[in-house]
Design a protein around this motif. Structure first.
Motif, mmCIF file in Angstrom:
data_model
loop_
_atom_site.group_PDB
_atom_site.id
_atom_site.type_symbol
_atom_site.label_atom_id
_atom_site.label_comp_id
_atom_site.label_asym_id
_atom_site.label_seq_id
_atom_site.Cartn_x
_atom_site.Cartn_y
_atom_site.Cartn_z
ATOM 1 N N LEU A 155 17.376 23.973 -24.352
ATOM 2 C CA LEU A 155 17.170 24.948 -23.440
ATOM 3 C C LEU A 155 16.596 26.185 -23.813
ATOM 4 N N ARG A 156 15.743 26.929 -23.010
ATOM 5 C CA ARG A 156 15.525 28.139 -23.178
ATOM 6 C C ARG A 156 16.114 28.867 -22.004
ATOM 7 N N PRO A 157 15.913 30.438 -22.323
ATOM 8 C CA PRO A 157 16.663 31.318 -21.291
ATOM 9 C C PRO A 157 16.404 30.847 -20.173
ATOM 10 N N GLY A 158 17.480 30.863 -19.043
ATOM 11 C CA GLY A 158 17.218 30.679 -17.889
ATOM 12 C C GLY A 158 17.935 28.832 -17.681
ATOM 13 N N GLY A 159 18.195 28.304 -18.679
ATOM 14 C CA GLY A 159 18.930 27.176 -18.650
ATOM 15 C C GLY A 159 18.189 26.050 -18.373
ATOM 16 N N THR A 160 16.815 26.057 -18.459
ATOM 17 C CA THR A 160 15.867 24.890 -18.198
ATOM 18 C C THR A 160 15.422 24.293 -19.481
ATOM 19 N N VAL A 161 14.866 23.068 -19.578
ATOM 20 C CA VAL A 161 14.165 22.487 -20.698
ATOM 21 C C VAL A 161 13.003 23.291 -21.243
ATOM 22 N N SER A 162 13.066 23.527 -22.480
ATOM 23 C CA SER A 162 11.961 24.247 -23.057
ATOM 24 C C SER A 162 10.871 23.627 -22.992
ATOM 25 N N GLY A 163 9.654 24.128 -23.463
ATOM 26 C CA GLY A 163 8.048 23.555 -23.281
ATOM 27 C C GLY A 163 8.334 22.603 -24.632
ATOM 28 N N PRO A 164 8.692 23.147 -25.837
ATOM 29 C CA PRO A 164 8.955 22.286 -27.056
ATOM 30 C C PRO A 164 9.296 21.061 -27.140
ATOM 31 N N SER A 165 10.599 21.188 -26.317
ATOM 32 C CA SER A 165 11.311 19.828 -26.148
ATOM 33 C C SER A 165 10.573 18.862 -25.298
ATOM 34 N N MET A 166 9.838 19.318 -24.211
ATOM 35 C CA MET A 166 9.174 18.483 -23.339
ATOM 36 C C MET A 166 7.963 17.595 -24.128
ATOM 37 N N PHE A 167 7.499 18.812 -24.889
ATOM 38 C CA PHE A 167 6.199 17.976 -26.036
ATOM 39 C C PHE A 167 6.890 17.033 -26.882
ATOM 40 N N ALA A 168 8.012 17.445 -27.493
ATOM 41 C CA ALA A 168 8.605 16.336 -28.323
ATOM 42 C C ALA A 168 8.995 14.997 -27.626
ATOM 43 N N LEU A 169 9.473 15.055 -26.381
ATOM 44 C CA LEU A 169 9.637 13.865 -25.720
ATOM 45 C C LEU A 169 8.321 12.942 -25.341
ATOM 46 N N ALA A 170 7.357 13.856 -24.874
ATOM 47 C CA ALA A 170 6.190 13.080 -24.761
ATOM 48 C C ALA A 170 5.431 12.449 -26.144
ATOM 49 N N ASP A 171 5.456 13.277 -27.133
ATOM 50 C CA ASP A 171 5.080 12.897 -28.398
ATOM 51 C C ASP A 171 5.845 11.730 -29.074
ATOM 52 N N VAL A 172 7.303 11.564 -29.102
ATOM 53 C CA VAL A 172 7.904 10.540 -29.591
ATOM 54 C C VAL A 172 7.680 9.384 -28.295
ATOM 55 N N SER A 173 7.487 9.451 -27.326
ATOM 56 C CA SER A 173 7.160 8.377 -26.396
ATOM 57 C C SER A 173 6.035 7.559 -26.761
ATOM 58 N N VAL A 174 5.090 8.348 -27.231
ATOM 59 C CA VAL A 174 3.708 7.621 -27.508
ATOM 60 C C VAL A 174 3.767 7.073 -28.914
ATOM 61 N N TYR A 175 4.513 7.761 -29.681
ATOM 62 C CA TYR A 175 4.927 7.106 -31.056
ATOM 63 C C TYR A 175 5.252 5.865 -30.972
ATOM 64 N N LEU A 176 6.560 5.801 -30.244
ATOM 65 C CA LEU A 176 7.492 4.578 -29.825
ATOM 66 C C LEU A 176 6.490 3.409 -29.313
ATOM 67 N N ALA A 177 5.674 3.898 -28.384
ATOM 68 C CA ALA A 177 4.939 2.732 -27.852
ATOM 69 C C ALA A 177 3.889 2.201 -28.938
ATOM 70 N N VAL A 178 3.303 3.150 -29.629
ATOM 71 C CA VAL A 178 2.428 2.508 -30.709
ATOM 72 C C VAL A 178 3.135 1.587 -31.644
ATOM 73 N N MET A 179 4.210 2.290 -32.185
ATOM 74 C CA MET A 179 5.025 1.270 -33.133
ATOM 75 C C MET A 179 5.529 0.024 -32.504
ATOM 76 N N ALA A 180 5.947 0.171 -31.102
ATOM 77 C CA ALA A 180 6.407 -1.337 -30.787
ATOM 78 C C ALA A 180 5.166 -2.173 -30.815
ATOM 79 N N MET A 181 3.981 -1.651 -30.591
ATOM 80 C CA MET A 181 2.814 -2.575 -30.470
ATOM 81 C C MET A 181 2.304 -2.939 -31.839
ATOM 82 N N ILE A 182 2.312 -2.138 -32.885
ATOM 83 C CA ILE A 182 1.639 -2.336 -34.220
ATOM 84 C C ILE A 182 2.748 -2.782 -35.205
ATOM 85 N N GLY A 183 4.050 -2.200 -35.097
ATOM 86 C CA GLY A 183 5.103 -2.677 -35.998
ATOM 87 C C GLY A 183 5.410 -1.245 -36.805
#
Length: 139
Positions: free
Chosen positions: A46-74
Motif C-alpha cells: 500500500l501507498r499513502p491513502g490505502g491504495t495499492v502502490s504502482g510498484p506493487s502493480m508493476f510486480a504483479l504484471a511482471d510476475v504474471s508474464v514471467y509465469l506465463a513464459v515459464m509455463a510454456m518453456i519450462g
C-alpha cells in the motif's frame, strides 16, 4: 506448443527461486499462453491513502508474464524483462487483492511478448494495463 509446467509446479518454482515473495502471488488459472494470477495484498503493497502502490502493480504484471513464459518453456529462472510499459487507468480499490489476466502475444526462441490487464477484486473495469517483453535464455 503445450504447457511445460502445471499451476502447482509453477507455484513451487516461485517458492524455490523467489522465496521472498512466494506468498504474495497465487496462480488461479493456467492454460496455453495464458495465466491468471492473484496478488494477495498486504500492508507492504500500500501507498499513502490505502491504495495499492504502482510498484506493487508493476510486480504483479511482471510476475504474471514471467509465469506465463515459464509455463510454456519450462523452468528457466534466468528469463528477464527487457521492456515494459504500464498504463495506470483508475485507482485500485482499497484493501482488496489484485488479479492479473495475462496472455502471451508472442513466444519466440529469444523473446516473449505479453499483455496484462490488472483488476481490483470485485471491480469490472481494469485498473491498469501492461505490455512486457521478456528475453528467454538459450534452450
Amino acid at each position: 506448443m503445450p504447457l511445460q509446467m502445471t499451476a502447482a509446479e509453477l507455484q513451487n518454482f516461485v517458492g524455490e527461486v523467489f522465496p521472498q515473495v512466494k506468498d504474495d502471488f497465487v496462480i488461479e488459472e493456467l492454460e496455453e499462453m495464458r495465466v491468471k494470477v492473484r496478488m494477495v495484498i498486504g500492508e507492504q503493497h500500500l501507498r499513502p491513502g490505502g491504495t495499492v502502490s504502482g510498484p506493487s502493480m508493476f510486480a504483479l504484471a511482471d510476475v504474471s508474464v514471467y509465469l506465463a513464459v515459464m509455463a510454456m518453456i519450462g523452468p528457466k529462472a534466468l528469463a528477464v524483462t527487457t521492456n515494459s510499459s504500464l498504463d495506470f487507468m483508475r485507482k485500485p480499490a482499497a484493501g482488496v487483492d489484485l488479479i492479473a489476466e495475462c496472455r502471451l502475444l508472442k513466444l519466440g526462441k529469444v523473446l516473449a511478448v505479453g499483455d496484462v490487464l490488472l483488476f481490483s477484486e470485485g471491480m469490472a473495469a481494469p485498473v491498469a494495463r501492461a505490455a512486457m517483453t521478456y528475453s528467454i535464455p538459450p534452450r
